[in-house]
Design an enzyme around this catalytic site. Structure first.
Site: not given
Ligand SMILES: Cc1ncc(COP(=O)(O)O)c(C=O)c1O
Length: 345
Positions: A86, A188, A224
């Site tokens: 990721r 992220k 989310e």
């Protein structure tokens, strides 16, 4: 910044989610087109140029994963390869040079090993949280990618992220968006979190544990929480979690989709979760590395609180999901192939 207390002085059962300056961290530099090997260092301060893109233009990304102590005193990591992959994607989004994925996992292990005394004892609920971080550094003022980068991994023992632990807490929907439809929500990156501070603060002041963001294009679907993905459990034994290009692809979510289907015999679904159709769920929760599984008592939307299972008790399916996931992470439940990596120390 004061050094962390000696491991023997820490109250492992009452850890919060707070920074601690442990003895060792990993530090690598990218210069002239390549990463150096990196090394463990005792210096917790980064020495960087005032012209660093990580400071001005948000050319910064990070990861979060944990090391767990098992009953027989082994130390293990949960799917660290997924964090490496990721971070690679986050780096591509910000035009940063990814740290090689195999070396990422090796470096994580070296930090855990060097700070092994700080991996909380089995049974306390504590874990060693690891924070890989990459920033653009060097002198720059134009909006361009940096010429140099720092990759570091530091660590600290942590307890529950949401104060309730496995007790339900209430969440609120927000007027603010966390991400744009084709922005950086999937990555992220630091900027996503800078923008989430004000909505998070407003939610906390209003007595909620976190924000539930709606989709930025239509504000009709759950995206989310501020630092965790959402799931709902239907009366028909389905595990449902939002599918969207602007949410963070959570490793906990990916794992729970698998466990719901294979260990709990549920139907696992990624799809739309409309905010005005919450009646379909008998239980709901937030899931992430830090949050683990935090049951959601209710969600406030348009001044009304929609309660799922209970505001005070965790639902039976959420509890089973929690027991299965944490059982695997702490070595009490057999893990699917490749999910667990031991740390030799
Ligand atoms: C915005 C956001 N969503 C979801 C998650 C959960 O992702 P993971 O399960 O990989 O920790 C995180 C990080 O913990 C996050 O910051």
């Amino acid at each position: 910044m004061a050094k962390a207390p000696k491991a023997s002085e820490i109250d492992w059962s009452n850890l919060g989610f707070n920074y601690m300056d442990l003895p060792y961290r990993f530090l690598a530099h990218w210069k002239d087109g390549k990463w150096d090997d990196g090394e463990l260092t005792e210096d917790a301060t980064l020495h960087i140029s005032e012209g660093s893109t990580g400071l001005h233009y948000g050319q910064a990304d990070f990861e979060g994963l944990k090391a767990y102590r098992t009953k027989n005193n082994d130390i293990q990591l949960f799917r660290p390869d997924q964090n490496a992959a990721r971070m690679h994607k986050s780096c591509e989004r910000l035009l940063m040079p990814a740290f090689p994925e195999d070396k990422f996992v090796e470096a994580v292990k070296s930090v855990v090993k060097a700070n092994a005394d700080y991996v909380p004892p089995y049974g306390t609920g504590g874990t060693l949280y690891l924070r890989p971080l990459m920033i653009g550094v060097g002198g720059n003022i134009g909006v361009h990618p940096a010429q140099e980068y720092i990759f570091t991994i530091f660590a600290m023992p942590v307890g529950a992220y949401y104060k309730g632990g496995v007790t339900p807490t209430n969440f609120t929907t927000s007027y603010y968006d966390r991400a744009a439809p084709h922005g950086t929500g999937q990555s992220k990156v630091g900027g996503n979190y800078g923008g989430s501070l004000l909505p998070g603060d407003e939610a906390h002041k209003a007595g909620y544990s976190d924000v539930i963001y709606l989709d930025p294009a239509t504000h009709t679907k759950i995206e989310e929480a501020g630092s965790a993905n959402f799931f709902g459990v239907t009366k028909d034994n389905e595990f449902v979690t939002p599918k969207s290009d602007s949410i963070l692809p959570s490793i906990t979510k990916k794992s729970l989709l698998y466990l719901a289907e294979h260990n709990l015999g549920m139907k696992a679904i990624e799809g739309d979760v409309f905010i005005d159709k919450l009646d379909r769920f008998s239980e709901a929760g937030a899931m992430g590395t830090a949050a683990v599984i935090a049951p959601i008592g209710g969600i406030e939307y348009k001044d009304e609180l929609h309660v799922f299972y209970s505001e005070t008790e965790v639902g039976p399916v959420t509890q089973k999901l929690y027991d299965t996931l944490t059982g695997i992470q702490f070595g009490d439940v057999e893990a699917p192939e490749g999910w667990i990596q031991k740390v030799e120390y």
